[in-house]
Design a protein around this motif. Sequence first.
Motif, PDB file in Angstrom:
ATOM      1  N   LYS A   1      57.254  40.253  40.892  1.00  0.00           N
ATOM      2  CA  LYS A   1      58.366  40.010  41.818  1.00  0.00           C
ATOM      3  C   LYS A   1      59.215  38.799  41.440  1.00  0.00           C
ATOM      4  CE  LYS A   1      55.904  42.208  45.547  1.00  0.00           C
ATOM      5  NZ  LYS A   1      55.108  42.032  46.727  1.00  0.00           N
ATOM      6  N   GLN A   2      58.597  37.822  40.816  1.00  0.00           N
ATOM      7  CA  GLN A   2      59.330  36.604  40.467  1.00  0.00           C
ATOM      8  C   GLN A   2      59.786  36.598  39.017  1.00  0.00           C
ATOM      9  OE1 GLN A   2      60.202  34.459  42.807  1.00  0.00           O
ATOM     10  NE2 GLN A   2      59.099  35.691  44.308  1.00  0.00           N
ATOM     11  N   ASN A   3      59.330  37.577  38.260  1.00  0.00           N
ATOM     12  CA  ASN A   3      59.718  37.700  36.856  1.00  0.00           C
ATOM     13  C   ASN A   3      59.400  36.435  36.046  1.00  0.00           C
ATOM     14  OD1 ASN A   3      60.624  39.203  34.715  1.00  0.00           O
ATOM     15  ND2 ASN A   3      62.761  38.598  34.979  1.00  0.00           N
ATOM     16  N   ILE A   4      58.230  35.892  36.285  1.00  0.00           N
ATOM     17  CA  ILE A   4      57.760  34.705  35.573  1.00  0.00           C
ATOM     18  C   ILE A   4      56.921  35.163  34.380  1.00  0.00           C
ATOM     19  CG2 ILE A   4      56.222  32.705  35.786  1.00  0.00           C
ATOM     20  CD1 ILE A   4      57.160  32.373  38.620  1.00  0.00           C
ATOM     21  N   SER A   5      56.988  34.434  33.296  1.00  0.00           N
ATOM     22  CA  SER A   5      56.212  34.800  32.106  1.00  0.00           C
ATOM     23  C   SER A   5      54.716  34.748  32.411  1.00  0.00           C
ATOM     24  CB  SER A   5      56.534  33.865  30.944  1.00  0.00           C
ATOM     25  OG  SER A   5      55.974  32.591  31.179  1.00  0.00           O
ATOM     26  N   LYS A   6      53.954  35.473  31.619  1.00  0.00           N
ATOM     27  CA  LYS A   6      52.507  35.509  31.790  1.00  0.00           C
ATOM     28  C   LYS A   6      51.899  34.111  31.663  1.00  0.00           C
ATOM     29  CE  LYS A   6      49.292  39.125  30.664  1.00  0.00           C
ATOM     30  NZ  LYS A   6      48.855  40.147  29.736  1.00  0.00           N
ATOM     31  N   ALA A   7      52.387  33.344  30.699  1.00  0.00           N
ATOM     32  CA  ALA A   7      51.868  31.993  30.475  1.00  0.00           C
ATOM     33  C   ALA A   7      52.140  31.093  31.681  1.00  0.00           C
ATOM     34  CB  ALA A   7      52.492  31.389  29.228  1.00  0.00           C
ATOM     35  N   ASN A   8      53.356  31.132  32.212  1.00  0.00           N
ATOM     36  CA  ASN A   8      53.688  30.302  33.370  1.00  0.00           C
ATOM     37  C   ASN A   8      52.932  30.747  34.620  1.00  0.00           C
ATOM     38  OD1 ASN A   8      55.382  28.611  31.966  1.00  0.00           O
ATOM     39  ND2 ASN A   8      57.215  29.795  32.439  1.00  0.00           N
ATOM     40  N   ALA A   9      52.783  32.050  34.791  1.00  0.00           N
ATOM     41  CA  ALA A   9      52.024  32.561  35.943  1.00  0.00           C
ATOM     42  C   ALA A   9      50.566  32.125  35.855  1.00  0.00           C
ATOM     43  CB  ALA A   9      52.132  34.077  36.011  1.00  0.00           C
ATOM     44  N   MET A  10      50.031  32.120  34.640  1.00  0.00           N
ATOM     45  CA  MET A  10      48.644  31.708  34.431  1.00  0.00           C
ATOM     46  C   MET A  10      48.459  30.230  34.787  1.00  0.00           C
ATOM     47  SD  MET A  10      46.473  32.051  30.877  1.00  0.00           S
ATOM     48  CE  MET A  10      47.295  33.580  30.507  1.00  0.00           C
ATOM     49  N   ILE A  11      49.333  29.378  34.263  1.00  0.00           N
ATOM     50  CA  ILE A  11      49.238  27.942  34.548  1.00  0.00           C
ATOM     51  C   ILE A  11      49.438  27.678  36.040  1.00  0.00           C
ATOM     52  CG2 ILE A  11      50.405  25.719  34.178  1.00  0.00           C
ATOM     53  CD1 ILE A  11      48.546  26.492  31.926  1.00  0.00           C
ATOM     54  N   PHE A  12      50.424  28.326  36.634  1.00  0.00           N
ATOM     55  CA  PHE A  12      50.697  28.143  38.060  1.00  0.00           C
ATOM     56  C   PHE A  12      49.481  28.559  38.894  1.00  0.00           C
ATOM     57  CE2 PHE A  12      52.593  29.288  42.186  1.00  0.00           C
ATOM     58  CZ  PHE A  12      53.224  28.082  42.468  1.00  0.00           C
ATOM     59  N   THR A  13      48.824  29.644  38.508  1.00  0.00           N
ATOM     60  CA  THR A  13      47.644  30.115  39.231  1.00  0.00           C
ATOM     61  C   THR A  13      46.514  29.100  39.139  1.00  0.00           C
ATOM     62  OG1 THR A  13      48.280  32.411  38.835  1.00  0.00           O
ATOM     63  CG2 THR A  13      45.998  32.005  39.419  1.00  0.00           C
ATOM     64  N   PHE A  14      46.300  28.530  37.973  1.00  0.00           N
ATOM     65  CA  PHE A  14      45.270  27.504  37.833  1.00  0.00           C
ATOM     66  C   PHE A  14      45.632  26.252  38.635  1.00  0.00           C
ATOM     67  CE2 PHE A  14      43.406  29.974  34.420  1.00  0.00           C
ATOM     68  CZ  PHE A  14      42.062  29.628  34.484  1.00  0.00           C
ATOM     69  N   LEU A  15      46.912  25.882  38.662  1.00  0.00           N
ATOM     70  CA  LEU A  15      47.335  24.731  39.465  1.00  0.00           C
ATOM     71  C   LEU A  15      47.065  24.962  40.948  1.00  0.00           C
ATOM     72  CD1 LEU A  15      50.722  23.697  37.810  1.00  0.00           C
ATOM     73  CD2 LEU A  15      48.651  22.313  37.967  1.00  0.00           C
ATOM     74  N   ILE A  16      47.415  26.138  41.443  1.00  0.00           N
ATOM     75  CA  ILE A  16      47.169  26.450  42.853  1.00  0.00           C
ATOM     76  C   ILE A  16      45.672  26.431  43.141  1.00  0.00           C
ATOM     77  CG2 ILE A  16      47.351  28.281  44.596  1.00  0.00           C
ATOM     78  CD1 ILE A  16      49.950  26.690  44.057  1.00  0.00           C
ATOM     79  N   SER A  17      44.867  26.944  42.227  1.00  0.00           N
ATOM     80  CA  SER A  17      43.421  26.887  42.399  1.00  0.00           C
ATOM     81  C   SER A  17      42.935  25.441  42.449  1.00  0.00           C
ATOM     82  CB  SER A  17      42.731  27.640  41.260  1.00  0.00           C
ATOM     83  OG  SER A  17      41.344  27.690  41.473  1.00  0.00           O
ATOM     84  N   GLY A  18      43.522  24.584  41.606  1.00  0.00           N
ATOM     85  CA  GLY A  18      43.171  23.158  41.638  1.00  0.00           C
ATOM     86  C   GLY A  18      43.529  22.519  42.970  1.00  0.00           C
ATOM     87  N   PHE A  19      44.720  22.823  43.484  1.00  0.00           N
ATOM     88  CA  PHE A  19      45.116  22.292  44.790  1.00  0.00           C
ATOM     89  C   PHE A  19      44.206  22.817  45.896  1.00  0.00           C
ATOM     90  CE2 PHE A  19      49.371  21.411  42.878  1.00  0.00           C
ATOM     91  CZ  PHE A  19      49.385  20.044  43.150  1.00  0.00           C
ATOM     92  N   TYR A  20      43.830  24.083  45.815  1.00  0.00           N
ATOM     93  CA  TYR A  20      42.924  24.670  46.797  1.00  0.00           C
ATOM     94  C   TYR A  20      41.579  23.924  46.789  1.00  0.00           C
ATOM     95  CZ  TYR A  20      39.590  27.939  48.816  1.00  0.00           C
ATOM     96  OH  TYR A  20      38.581  28.495  49.555  1.00  0.00           O
ATOM     97  N   HIS A  21      41.025  23.685  45.604  1.00  0.00           N
ATOM     98  CA  HIS A  21      39.756  22.971  45.509  1.00  0.00           C
ATOM     99  C   HIS A  21      39.898  21.514  45.956  1.00  0.00           C
ATOM    100  CE1 HIS A  21      38.559  26.543  43.254  1.00  0.00           C
ATOM    101  NE2 HIS A  21      37.306  26.163  43.478  1.00  0.00           N
ATOM    102  N   GLU A  22      41.040  20.892  45.704  1.00  0.00           N
ATOM    103  CA  GLU A  22      41.288  19.542  46.214  1.00  0.00           C
ATOM    104  C   GLU A  22      41.285  19.541  47.748  1.00  0.00           C
ATOM    105  OE1 GLU A  22      41.535  16.539  44.865  1.00  0.00           O
ATOM    106  OE2 GLU A  22      41.396  17.245  42.801  1.00  0.00           O
ATOM    107  N   TYR A  23      41.916  20.545  48.330  1.00  0.00           N
ATOM    108  CA  TYR A  23      41.957  20.676  49.783  1.00  0.00           C
ATOM    109  C   TYR A  23      40.548  20.796  50.361  1.00  0.00           C
ATOM    110  CZ  TYR A  23      42.861  22.794  54.335  1.00  0.00           C
ATOM    111  OH  TYR A  23      42.875  23.080  55.667  1.00  0.00           O
ATOM    112  N   ILE A  24      39.735  21.649  49.759  1.00  0.00           N
ATOM    113  CA  ILE A  24      38.356  21.821  50.220  1.00  0.00           C
ATOM    114  C   ILE A  24      37.574  20.511  50.072  1.00  0.00           C
ATOM    115  CG2 ILE A  24      36.173  23.038  49.783  1.00  0.00           C
ATOM    116  CD1 ILE A  24      38.371  24.740  51.140  1.00  0.00           C
ATOM    117  N   ALA A  25      37.729  19.840  48.935  1.00  0.00           N
ATOM    118  CA  ALA A  25      37.037  18.572  48.712  1.00  0.00           C
ATOM    119  C   ALA A  25      37.484  17.529  49.732  1.00  0.00           C
ATOM    120  CB  ALA A  25      37.282  18.069  47.290  1.00  0.00           C
ATOM    121  N   THR A  26      38.757  17.519  50.077  1.00  0.00           N
ATOM    122  CA  THR A  26      39.270  16.571  51.064  1.00  0.00           C
ATOM    123  C   THR A  26      38.645  16.824  52.426  1.00  0.00           C
ATOM    124  OG1 THR A  26      41.360  16.386  49.890  1.00  0.00           O
ATOM    125  CG2 THR A  26      41.359  15.710  52.204  1.00  0.00           C
TER     126      THR A  26
END
Length: 126
Positions: free
Chosen positions: A50-75
Amino acid sequence: AVNLAGYKPRSFMNSPLFSSKSPRDFWSNRWNSIFHHLIKRSLYKPLLEKQNISKANAMIFTFLISGFYHEYIATILTYAHTIHNGDVNDNASNNLRLRDLLNCHGGNLLFFTWNGLLVLLDYKYG
């Protein structure tokens, strides 16, 4: 109880530490398949389609969101630990706990960002 009802629970780990052949294999096929499929369906694929983002950027963005999610849980876990340990009116111990709380954050985000880069390098060159 699930086994007694005749259902076999699905394993969500597939020998990640000893059978993984690469970082990409570890994260895509072996580590926490439940979360992998959830985030792939809800974040990664919509970014590609839907956003027409490259596979590489989508991959990095997904890992970043996962990192933020884990930071939230740790907080949440750290906050609950600091509130329930000690007297709230004790300023010295509260300052120490606040400093400890601030020092422990960022590790999850760094970990998932680093692993996202490893998976990206594995995808591009592996």
